[in-house]
Design a protein around this motif. Sequence first.
Motif, PDB file in Angstrom:
ATOM      1  N   ARG A 213       0.819  -1.206   0.000  1.00  0.00           N
ATOM      2  CA  ARG A 213       0.000   0.000   0.000  1.00  0.00           C
ATOM      3  C   ARG A 213       0.860   1.267   0.000  1.00  0.00           C
ATOM      4  N   TYR A 229      -6.747 -10.408  -8.246  1.00  0.00           N
ATOM      5  CA  TYR A 229      -6.893  -8.953  -8.231  1.00  0.00           C
ATOM      6  C   TYR A 229      -5.692  -8.334  -8.923  1.00  0.00           C
ATOM      7  N   THR A 234      -4.473   1.202  -3.445  1.00  0.00           N
ATOM      8  CA  THR A 234      -5.393   1.903  -2.553  1.00  0.00           C
ATOM      9  C   THR A 234      -6.739   1.209  -2.443  1.00  0.00           C
ATOM     10  N   ALA A 235      -7.029   0.307  -3.377  1.00  0.00           N
ATOM     11  CA  ALA A 235      -8.320  -0.396  -3.361  1.00  0.00           C
ATOM     12  C   ALA A 235      -8.269  -1.691  -2.564  1.00  0.00           C
ATOM     13  N   SER A 237      -8.906  -3.386   0.289  1.00  0.00           N
ATOM     14  CA  SER A 237      -9.634  -3.232   1.551  1.00  0.00           C
ATOM     15  C   SER A 237      -9.213  -4.317   2.537  1.00  0.00           C
ATOM     16  N   GLU A 260     -10.628   0.630   4.158  1.00  0.00           N
ATOM     17  CA  GLU A 260     -11.428   0.299   2.992  1.00  0.00           C
ATOM     18  C   GLU A 260     -11.804   1.494   2.120  1.00  0.00           C
ATOM     19  N   MET A 262     -11.998   1.722  -1.156  1.00  0.00           N
ATOM     20  CA  MET A 262     -12.904   1.312  -2.218  1.00  0.00           C
ATOM     21  C   MET A 262     -12.830  -0.197  -2.322  1.00  0.00           C
ATOM     22  N   ALA A 264     -12.279  -4.000  -3.414  1.00  0.00           N
ATOM     23  CA  ALA A 264     -11.490  -4.755  -4.368  1.00  0.00           C
ATOM     24  C   ALA A 264     -12.376  -5.812  -5.009  1.00  0.00           C
ATOM     25  N   ARG A 272      -9.589  -7.313 -12.453  1.00  0.00           N
ATOM     26  CA  ARG A 272      -9.696  -6.095 -13.245  1.00  0.00           C
ATOM     27  C   ARG A 272      -8.364  -5.826 -13.937  1.00  0.00           C
TER      28      ARG A 272
END
Length: 279
Positions: A213, A229, A234-235, A237, A260, A262, A264, A272
């Motif tokens: 992070r 993922y 930053t996503a 959580s 959290e 946003m 994941a 993604r």
Amino acid sequence: MTAISVSNLSKRYGKTTALDQVSLELQRGEMVALIGASGSGKSTLIRHIAGLEMGDGTAGKVTVLGNISQDGGRPNRSNKRGAVSVIFQQFNLVTRLSVLTNVLIGNLGRVPRWRGTIGVFNKAEKEKAQAALARVGIPQVAAQRSSTLSGGQQQRAAIARTLVQQAEILIADEPISALDPSSARRVMDVLADINNQDNITVLVSLHQVEYARRYCKRTIAMRDGRIVYDGPSTALSNAFLAELYGDASEELVLPEAPAEPMPAVPLGQPARQPALMHA
């Protein structure tokens, strides 16, 4: 320019699937974290990208700096020698040699073989190695035996060897997992600095999620040999990480982690593929 491209890479050891149709791309100058629980496939993926593992049970393609390094289990020897450097948790220094000599070993492959074999390096090469040690913050230990260094100092010496090697891609397989928090931060600071200042592409496997992070804009998470993922760090959580790591999450996710920001992508859904970020 794409630094690393992996397409449908699979690896089996007998009946065990270590990698299952893994695909990813890293652009030149990115610093990307690779996370996942033990046995998720991180080290196997790293070894294939670095060209350290292929052969039976391998399918798919790996391309490094525009050159196919392996297609299925077959290697391609046309890659630029020394373009990829790998550092490991175990540091891989020759402990009986001086720190400076260990860093000078980064010249192997670019100096005549006879000089590399007997360890003869010229003044300019020694000055460059000393400058690399200064760059990672340990110029004062050049004359010491490598065995006398702390773990964090040994890891920084290994990074200095990478600078001498003039690698364009640095792959780090859990380089801070055996270090105390202060030493870990120093090593991560060095990796971030050479990524920012030298535009060296860095792929770093981490158990300590908070470092992903803090230091990497992008994180790739693996589970059961698959990417679950791929997106902004930053996503990540805490809920997603708890699911990713299970019972081990309490040790790997620091309490001061941001709450959290946003969601994941849930595990098991296709990862993604955001626009890749350039340094």
